[in-house]
Design a protein around this motif. Structure first.
Motif, mmCIF file in Angstrom:
data_model
loop_
_atom_site.group_PDB
_atom_site.id
_atom_site.type_symbol
_atom_site.label_atom_id
_atom_site.label_comp_id
_atom_site.label_asym_id
_atom_site.label_seq_id
_atom_site.Cartn_x
_atom_site.Cartn_y
_atom_site.Cartn_z
ATOM 1 N N GLU A 191 -1.848 42.374 -0.143
ATOM 2 C CA GLU A 191 -2.668 43.577 -0.315
ATOM 3 C C GLU A 191 -2.426 44.278 -1.642
ATOM 4 O O GLU A 191 -3.361 44.849 -2.234
ATOM 5 C CB GLU A 191 -2.377 44.554 0.824
ATOM 6 N N GLU A 386 -3.851 37.821 9.457
ATOM 7 C CA GLU A 386 -4.576 38.918 8.808
ATOM 8 C C GLU A 386 -6.077 38.711 8.975
ATOM 9 O O GLU A 386 -6.624 37.654 8.599
ATOM 10 C CB GLU A 386 -4.206 38.983 7.328
ATOM 11 N N VAL A 388 -9.915 39.429 8.144
ATOM 12 C CA VAL A 388 -10.729 39.888 7.019
ATOM 13 C C VAL A 388 -12.200 39.572 7.275
ATOM 14 O O VAL A 388 -12.538 38.684 8.063
ATOM 15 C CB VAL A 388 -10.295 39.235 5.682
ATOM 16 N N GLN A 395 -12.004 41.266 1.517
ATOM 17 C CA GLN A 395 -12.679 42.452 2.048
ATOM 18 C C GLN A 395 -12.385 42.595 3.534
ATOM 19 O O GLN A 395 -12.443 41.626 4.288
ATOM 20 C CB GLN A 395 -14.185 42.351 1.826
ATOM 21 N N ARG A 396 -12.090 43.825 3.965
ATOM 22 C CA ARG A 396 -11.794 44.089 5.367
ATOM 23 C C ARG A 396 -13.040 44.607 6.083
ATOM 24 O O ARG A 396 -13.992 45.072 5.460
ATOM 25 C CB ARG A 396 -10.678 45.137 5.488
ATOM 26 N N SER A 398 -14.922 47.396 8.390
ATOM 27 C CA SER A 398 -14.876 48.861 8.418
ATOM 28 C C SER A 398 -15.317 49.348 9.794
ATOM 29 O O SER A 398 -16.282 48.825 10.367
ATOM 30 C CB SER A 398 -15.788 49.431 7.333
ATOM 31 N N PRO A 399 -14.610 50.360 10.326
ATOM 32 C CA PRO A 399 -13.395 50.967 9.794
ATOM 33 C C PRO A 399 -12.190 50.037 9.896
ATOM 34 O O PRO A 399 -12.198 49.085 10.674
ATOM 35 C CB PRO A 399 -13.219 52.214 10.674
ATOM 36 N N GLY A 400 -11.174 50.324 9.104
ATOM 37 C CA GLY A 400 -9.979 49.502 9.091
ATOM 38 C C GLY A 400 -9.374 49.345 10.477
ATOM 39 O O GLY A 400 -9.261 50.309 11.225
ATOM 40 N N GLY A 401 -8.984 48.121 10.811
ATOM 41 C CA GLY A 401 -8.348 47.856 12.091
ATOM 42 C C GLY A 401 -9.300 47.586 13.230
ATOM 43 O O GLY A 401 -8.875 47.130 14.304
ATOM 44 N N SER A 402 -10.591 47.835 13.029
ATOM 45 C CA SER A 402 -11.544 47.689 14.142
ATOM 46 C C SER A 402 -11.717 46.233 14.556
ATOM 47 O O SER A 402 -11.857 45.916 15.750
ATOM 48 C CB SER A 402 -12.896 48.292 13.750
ATOM 49 N N GLY A 422 -3.290 47.664 12.544
ATOM 50 C CA GLY A 422 -4.173 47.672 11.387
ATOM 51 C C GLY A 422 -5.080 46.462 11.452
ATOM 52 O O GLY A 422 -5.695 46.183 12.486
ATOM 53 N N ASP A 423 -5.139 45.701 10.372
ATOM 54 C CA ASP A 423 -5.947 44.486 10.339
ATOM 55 C C ASP A 423 -5.138 43.243 10.674
ATOM 56 O O ASP A 423 -5.613 42.118 10.484
ATOM 57 C CB ASP A 423 -6.579 44.324 8.948
#
Length: 459
Positions: A191, A386, A388, A395-396, A398-402, A422-423
């Protein structure tokens, strides 16, 4: 009356009426109801409806020898029959913490020969903070009391543990942290590495953030640096190989103590008894808990290095600190038996030479290529996947962790207990896992990833 006399719905209603859970949105929980885990055996847990789940988290990073160990229950029963409790205050002791302390000093790195007991990792980190500041006061340097920690670190959920940790949400709710604790960047290359920066160079840059914090405060004001060898609750963030040797060099250069938090990594998780041995770290304190008893009893052990212990003894004076259950005889009896099982079954060596390497291989060969997976990482039987949106750009969603929550829910629905942080999807299974168990886990994880990918495409 036992729980078998209640239906799931009745238990959920009682739970909602009277039980406040840790790290929980209580409004949301009351809308959906708790899953009731009612029994466990080996690597599996079972809920009240008979659903079997492969436990990828060893409870909460702790059940290293697996579930259903009669020997541990028998050790607790025998100690309870002989003497269920006495304290360690007033110049008293009991045999089991004495013998456990000897055993831990034999397993720990060579510079560690003293132990202070509590009941949880959070308590143990409170003790470490108190002890380090007390040490410098005894040395005539009470102003040397600043602690350097890291962003996204987790060191428990007491006031001191929350303050030592680097979780912004926890700090916000605390509304006032223990003073003189600062947080620097975490060593997570995926990251935070710059374009073209090697893992080696990134590790040195991440370590330099600790040196910069020491210089900013003045070395004469800095007591210690605290870190998890692998950042666990923050998402199994594994530092580059260059990081810990440089941290060690910096701490020695500026006479700053090195505090390791091995609440998660201790007792075989990384393929050594302690991650300090895996990474070649010589620490002044090592916080341990969780797998010390494989979760069968609450117990923590702060392992104290010779430098601190010598000052504590030589300078004298009372250390105004302790807990009612410090060195609880039943918990220590269970810990002794647990360590015996780990040794007898060669679980640490198995993780180092067999299951740990196979776990890493299967994550890379079977999981890493999936369209939702940015990277996989592991040390021993501790790993992360992880999640992505785009592998090439990192790119993750959105929202983060969803997205990780979607993967987690599909995993649990398909017989695989995993955790989303998180992710990151994180894994910390019992050390009794075999290659066959790892294969089973990968099958279930892949199914969860496929189902989650379909959901996320149509969302």
């Amino acid at each position: 009356m036992t729980y078998q006399n209640y239906s799931l719905k009745q238990l959920q209603q009682i739970d909602a009426a009277h039980h406040l859970h840790p790290f929980t949105d209580h409004k949301e929980l009351r809308e959906v109801g708790s899953r009731m885990i009612t029994r466990a055996e080996g690597p599996f847990i079972y809920d009240s409806e008979g659903t079997e789940l492969l436990d990828g988290m060893a409870g909460l990073w702790c059940v290293n020898v697996g579930y259903g160990r009669d020997e541990l229950a028998e050790a607790a029963y025998a100690q309870m029959k002989e003497m269920p409790y006495y304290n360690s205050f007033f110049k008293c002791s009991t045999p089991t913490p004495v013998l456990l302390s000897k055993k831990l000093s034999e397993l720990a790195p060579d510079n560690i020969n003293q132990v202070f007991y509590g009941s949880s990792g959070s308590e143990s980190n409170d003790t470490a903070l108190r002890l380090v500041r007390h040490y410098w006061a005894l040395e005539g340097k009470p102003e040397k009391n600043r602690i350097i920690s890291r962003k996204m670190a987790y060191h428990g959920s007491t006031v001191a543990g929350t303050s030592l940790g680097g979780m912004d949400g926890m700090h916000h709710q605390l509304g006032g942290a223990v003073p003189n604790i600062v947080h620097v960047m975490m060593p997570y290359a995926y990251e935070l590495a710059q374009a073209g920066e090697s893992d080696h160079d990134f590790g040195l840059r991440a370590a330099k953030s600790v040196e910069d914090a020491i210089l900013e405060a003045g070395a004469e004001n800095v007591a210690a640096f605290i870190g998890e060898p692998i950042m666990g609750a923050g998402g199994v963030k594994i530092p580059p190989a260059s990081y810990w040797p440089e941290i060690q060099r910096i701490c020695r250069k500026y006479d700053v103590l090195l505090m390791l938090d091995e609440v998660i990594t201790g007792y075989g998780r990384t393929g050594e008894w302690f991650a300090a041995q895996t990474f070649g770290i010589e620490a002044d304190t090592i916080t341990t808990a969780k797998a010390l008893t494989s979760g069968y009893q609450p117990l923590s052990a702060l392992l104290v290095g010779d430098r601190i212990a010598a000052t504590l003894v030589d300078k004298g004076g009372e250390f105004y600190h302790g807990y009612t259950y410090s060195g609880h005889p039943v918990a220590c009896a269970v810990a002794l038996k647990n360590l015996e099982i780990i040794e007898r079954e060669g679980l640490v060596e198995r993780v180092k030479t067999d299951t740990g390497p196979y776990f890493a291989q299967m994550l890379k060969e079977r999981i890493a290529g999936h369209g939702l997976v940015g990277e996989v990482r592991s040390v021993g039987l501790m790993g992360a996947i992880e999640i992505v949106k785009d592998k090439a750009t990192k790119q993750r969603f959105s929202p983060g962790g969803s997205a990780a929550v979607v993967v987690r829910d599909h995993a649990i629905a398909n017989g695989m207990m995993m955790r989303a942080t998180g992710d990151s999807m994180i894994l910390s299974p019992p050390l009794i896992w075999t290659r066959a168990t790892i294969d089973m886990a990968c099958d279930r994880i892949l199914k969860a990833l496929d189902l989650a990918q379909a959901d996320l495409r149509t969302a």
